[in-house]
Motif scaffolding. Sequence first.
Motif: not given
Length: 268
Positions: A113-140
């Motif tokens: 979770t990433l969170e910060k307060k800005q003016d009169n609001e709160t901005i919250k970013i959420s994610f889960n790392i499970n099953h998120t890895v991909d290879a930036d490689a050319q196939p074959e």
Amino acid sequence: MNGIVRSTLRSSVIRNLFSSTSSTGTANNQLRTLWNVGFQQAQIAPIVSVKTFKHQNILCNCGCCRSGHTKAEKELVEFLAEEIIAEKKAQKLKTIPTELDGFKVSLDGADVTLEKKQDNETIKISFNINHTVDADAQPEVEMTNDNPDIGDMKSKPSFTVDVLRGNQTLGFTCSFNSEPGASGANESFDDIFGIDEITLYTGENSDKVYAVAGEIIDGYLYDLLMNYLEEKGVSNEFAEKLVELSTSYEHTAYVSLLEGLSKFTSKQ
């Protein structure tokens, strides 16, 4: 050999001779399921630590087993000892940052979770790392000693951005684009992520709350919402940093899993 290939892609610490025919979307699963191939190489030059015990003419380096360990367990512990060292050498960040571009970083298992307060609001970013890895490689692309660096494995999670103002929340569900021009309604070549869904609700979110897909809204509205996110700090540059954070944390979690697996299999 799954971990060896993983290390090869990330930092070229371990180099092996084999061919890979990974396809997009399944590259990570294929790379992490080639254990048997890698283990045959491990048998060529097995690790034998100073602290060894003989069990039926089989060397075990776990340092704790005097009886009861199976052959598979001993071989697994020996392999993990080498793999853990290699993965730690491949780590780019030894510690996970506690802040990212003004957002406070909180870790809870696989949840980030990433969170910060800005003016009169709160901005919250959420994610889960499970099953998120991909290879930036050319196939074959064949991995050999002449061509060991076919790409880096990166964690690119889907993530939510919630803008909280009072008891109302404007919510965005976002994901990273697999290729340029796939970022929703505007088909922009500049955005590395896109808006998958938008919702606005009061109180708690539920299935009763209406949500609209980003790909079906007006193209100009889509562009305005992307500009809105950028003003809140969620820009392309921030998204790239988010990938780096997620990749480092996922790798740290992977090393911890290997260490836990080693302890689990070496105990009786």
